[in-house]
Structure formats: C-alpha cells, structure tokens
Design an enzyme around this catalytic site. Structure first.
Site, PDB file in Angstrom:
ATOM      1  N   ARG A   4       1.001  -1.427   0.112  1.00 24.72           N
ATOM      2  CA  ARG A   4       0.049   0.040   0.101  1.00 24.72           C
ATOM      3  C   ARG A   4       0.794   1.324   0.031  1.00 24.72           C
ATOM      4  O   ARG A   4       2.103   1.318   0.053  1.00 24.72           O
ATOM      5  CB  ARG A   4      -1.144   0.116   1.119  1.00 24.72           C
ATOM      6  CG  ARG A   4      -0.697  -0.651   2.452  1.00 24.72           C
ATOM      7  CD  ARG A   4       0.312   0.132   3.353  1.00 24.72           C
ATOM      8  NE  ARG A   4       0.324   1.150   3.393  1.00 24.72           N
ATOM      9  CZ  ARG A   4       1.041   2.384   3.634  1.00 24.72           C
ATOM     10  NH1 ARG A   4       2.311   1.809   3.985  1.00 24.72           N
ATOM     11  NH2 ARG A   4       0.646   3.568   3.534  1.00 24.72           N
ATOM     12  N   GLY A   5       0.195   2.117  -0.125  1.00 24.91           N
ATOM     13  CA  GLY A   5       0.972   3.629  -0.526  1.00 24.91           C
ATOM     14  C   GLY A   5       1.203   3.831  -1.800  1.00 24.91           C
ATOM     15  O   GLY A   5       1.583   2.728  -2.438  1.00 24.91           O
ATOM     16  N   ASN A  23      -5.366  12.235   0.501  1.00 22.00           N
ATOM     17  CA  ASN A  23      -4.282  11.361   1.023  1.00 22.00           C
ATOM     18  C   ASN A  23      -5.202  10.628   2.157  1.00 22.00           C
ATOM     19  O   ASN A  23      -6.492  10.967   2.400  1.00 22.00           O
ATOM     20  CB  ASN A  23      -3.437  12.251   1.997  1.00 22.00           C
ATOM     21  CG  ASN A  23      -2.466  11.435   2.438  1.00 22.00           C
ATOM     22  OD1 ASN A  23      -1.832  10.752   1.763  1.00 22.00           O
ATOM     23  ND2 ASN A  23      -1.848  11.600   3.678  1.00 22.00           N
ATOM     24  N   LYS A  24      -4.783   9.962   3.012  1.00 17.68           N
ATOM     25  CA  LYS A  24      -5.552   8.950   3.979  1.00 17.68           C
ATOM     26  C   LYS A  24      -6.492   9.790   4.752  1.00 17.68           C
ATOM     27  O   LYS A  24      -6.113  11.039   5.228  1.00 17.68           O
ATOM     28  CB  LYS A  24      -4.295   8.392   4.904  1.00 17.68           C
ATOM     29  CG  LYS A  24      -4.966   7.592   5.761  1.00 17.68           C
ATOM     30  CD  LYS A  24      -5.922   6.514   5.263  1.00 17.68           C
ATOM     31  CE  LYS A  24      -5.297   5.733   4.261  1.00 17.68           C
ATOM     32  NZ  LYS A  24      -6.127   4.825   3.640  1.00 17.68           N
ATOM     33  N   GLN A  59      -2.178   2.436   9.891  1.00 21.36           N
ATOM     34  CA  GLN A  59      -0.799   2.525   9.336  1.00 21.36           C
ATOM     35  C   GLN A  59       0.226   3.269  10.053  1.00 21.36           C
ATOM     36  O   GLN A  59       1.367   3.334   9.938  1.00 21.36           O
ATOM     37  CB  GLN A  59      -1.162   3.398   7.780  1.00 21.36           C
ATOM     38  CG  GLN A  59      -1.686   2.547   7.097  1.00 21.36           C
ATOM     39  CD  GLN A  59      -3.124   2.782   6.812  1.00 21.36           C
ATOM     40  OE1 GLN A  59      -3.858   3.187   7.643  1.00 21.36           O
ATOM     41  NE2 GLN A  59      -3.813   2.613   5.563  1.00 21.36           N
ATOM     42  N   ASP A  92      -1.774  10.650  -2.336  1.00 21.99           N
ATOM     43  CA  ASP A  92      -2.462   9.479  -3.102  1.00 21.99           C
ATOM     44  C   ASP A  92      -2.500  10.066  -4.446  1.00 21.99           C
ATOM     45  O   ASP A  92      -2.537   9.713  -5.811  1.00 21.99           O
ATOM     46  CB  ASP A  92      -3.363   8.695  -2.547  1.00 21.99           C
ATOM     47  CG  ASP A  92      -3.207   8.010  -1.546  1.00 21.99           C
ATOM     48  OD1 ASP A  92      -2.982   8.489  -0.655  1.00 21.99           O
ATOM     49  OD2 ASP A  92      -2.653   6.884  -1.664  1.00 21.99           O
TER      50      ASP A  92
END
Ligand code: MRU
Length: 346
Positions: free
Chosen positions: A46-47, A247-248, A196, A237
């Site tokens: 992931r990432g 982003n997250k 995360q 992202d």
C-alpha cells in the site's frame, strides 16, 4: 535495517506483507498480474508509489507468464492483466501512471517476440523501482531544509519506505533531516481504521532510531494547542491540477487544525502523484473500503451489531490549506493551478 518493500527475487516479485506488520515480518511471492492486483487490493502492499511499482512488476510478471504463447494470446492476456491491475484500487494515481508508462514501453517494442517484450517490461519495472528511491532522496533533501533543528513534526498514515520502493516521501524527509544532522522528533497519528501510523510509521521510525511518539488521531488538536507540533509533513495519493491533495482519511482534519494553529502543513509529492487530468479534488475518486475495517480490528469486532458504518479511505485537503508541495524538483510554496503547471513543465 534496510526495508525492501518490494524486491525481485528468483524470477518473481516479493512484497512485505504489510497487513501483519509489526507483529511479523514476512515476504509473499507473486507470479502474475492478477495475484499482484489482489496484493494491492488487500493491502499487502500500500502507499501510492509502492502501488505503482507493484503494478509495473505485475505487468512484467504477466508478460513473463505469457511469453510462450502465440502473439495473439499474449496480447489478449496482457490486456486482461492491465485491466485487472487498474481495478485494484482507485485513488492513488501512481497506479495508473505506472500502467500507462508500462503500456508505452510495450507499444514501443510491440513488434518484437513475447520473450523480448517481457524482458523489456521487466527492465522498465526495475527502472521504476530504482527511480522511485532516487526521487524520494531528492524530495528528502528539499524537505529537510524546511525543518529546523529540533523540530517536532506530525505525520499521518505511513508515507515511509513501506509506502514506496524505499526511503519514503514524508518519512524520507525525516530520514534526510536526520542524515543532515538535524535532531527532529516525529509524532505519528495512529491513523484509524487501518492503523498505518501505529503499525507502520511507528515501526519504521523505531527501526531508524528516530524519536517517535504515537498518538490517536483525535489527540492532534490537543498537541497543536499545547505548542508541541512545529510542522506537519504528510504524503499523498493524488494531487489535482489546482493543488488539492487526496491523502489518507483524517489528513484534511489535520490540515484544518494546522491552519488554526499557524503550523506549516507540507505535502511530500513525487511528480508521478500529480494528476493534470483532474481539475480539482472534487473529481478525485475516493475509495470506500470494507466496513469490517471500522467494525473492529482483524477478528475482533467492537462496534454494535446492526449499526450502519462508512469507511471512506481518503479525503481531500483543499490547496489553500497546503503550505508547500515537496517534490523532486523542489518545493512549491502555496501551490495553485499556475505554479503546478509551471512545475510540470520543468
Ligand atoms: O491506504 P493506503 O495505506 O495505501 O494509504 C496510503 C496513504 O494515504 C499515503 O499517505 C500515501 O499513499 C502517500 S505514500 C508515500
């Protein structure tokens, strides 16, 4: 300890299983595009940049897998591989960036034999991996210059070596600052629901001996109000052409708090994460993941049975809240459509 998030080993792709870190450190092996797609979907890897590198290897693996087939079967099989990989996760644009780059390479050697094409695609995947580390190093140098000695820096999610081919984007900035002799300390948001921050960022920083303090996501405002945060650095992202940053989930909340407390909010962003085809953050596809991730963790469920649950995995921070984009070409302060266009022109 050098973290090799993805590595080519014995003619196969190996990826650290990030679902089980830090309790266990294990590599899983991949031989086809569809298995890599499943690895991306299920968050073994992931990432954003790491997803891009994995997808590039997925294409190369598929070519190797199909190289003894006829030219027609090879072509059809490859198209299926591209489709399956593109459907694995929607938000990180690096996935689509890597697939497009691999497709261009394929097109450039389409007249060659499947074996030759497979070797060329594998070489390109290796290059994307090596390039990612070089880019992170460059971003690290630019980003480190923004942090003063002794800075206490908050980050959200994991934008580290584990989210890339190595070094990391946001955590790469911290590594580079330390390498440059600065004493910095990191505050890691836990990052509900997939953790995360607690599992991956905390683990990476502990491995590196970079001082790190873990907080739950709802403690960030308190820490800022107490004067315990000097800067925020996160990854991304997808950045839209106007500078809006996906982003997250939870990043937007941190950006609003940072503005409230006059704390600079930086986004470490390789150019491969900038999507010039998307005018603003409103058009960025936001992944909705399984409600099981919110219900509890792994097999343990704490939420009341029958409750309705939402699980958007990303949010969008408007460009106006971003103090600077840290890229491999330098820092773009107060990004907007014009400065981003300029940046992309080189
Ligand atoms: O759902 P994830 O773990 O793939 O989300 C990762 C993030 O949001 C990262 O901050 C982002 O991809 C940047 S990684 C350098």
């Amino acid at each position: 300890m050098k973290v090799e998030t993805l590595r080519w080993f014995n003619n196969r792709l190996e990826m650290i299983d990030q679902r089980i870190l830090p309790a266990a450190f294990e590599y899983l092996s991949y031989y086809t595009a569809s298995s890599v797609a499943e690895g991306i979907r299920s968050m073994v890897v992931r990432g954003a940049p790491a997803i891009g590198v994995a997808a590039a290897y997925g294409v190369a693996l598929e070519a190797l897998h199909l190289q003894e087939k006829s030219a027609d079967e090879f072509k059809t099989g490859m198209e299926t591989g591209f489709t399956v990989l593109a459907a694995s996760r929607p938000t990180a644009v690096n996935l689509f960036w890597a697939l497009q780059r691999m497709r261009k390479v394929w097109e450039s050697v389409a007249m060659q034999t499947p074996q030759q094409i497979a070797q060329r695609l594998l070489a390109e995947a290796h290059e994307i991996l090596a390039e990612d580390i070089r880019i992170n190093r460059a971003m690290g140098t630019y980003g480190a210059a923004l942090l003063k000695d002794g800075a206490r820096v908050l980050t959200h999610c994991n934008a580290g070596a584990l989210a890339t081919a190595g070094w990391g984007t946001a955590l790469g900035v911290f590594r580079s600052a330390v390498e440059a002799g600065k004493k910095i300390s990191v505050i890691a948001d836990e990052t509900r629901p997939f953790l995360q921050g607690a599992r991956l960022t905390a683990w990476e920083m502990v491995q590196e001996n970079i001082p790190v303090t873990l907080i739950t996501d709802n403690m960030a405002g308190y820490m800022m109000a107490q004067g315990e945060v000097d800067a925020v650095v996160v990854g991304t992202d997808r950045v839209a052409a106007n500078g809006d940053v996906a982003n997250k989930i939870g990043t937007y909340m941190v950006a609003v708090l940072a503005r409230r407390h006059n704390i600079p909010f930086y986004v470490a962003c390789p150019l491969s994460t900038i999507d010039m085809n998307i005018a603003s953050g409103a058009d960025i596809p936001i992944e909705e993941r399984s409600v099981d991730e919110v219900k509890g963790f792994r097999d343990y469920h704490w939420a009341a049975e029958g409750v309705k649950i939402r699980n958007p995995a990303f949010d969008v921070t408007p460009a106006e809240l971003v103090s600077g984009l840290i890229t491999e070409r330098g820092v773009v302060l107060l990004p907007d459509a014009q400065s981003i266009r300029q940046l992309m022109l080189g």
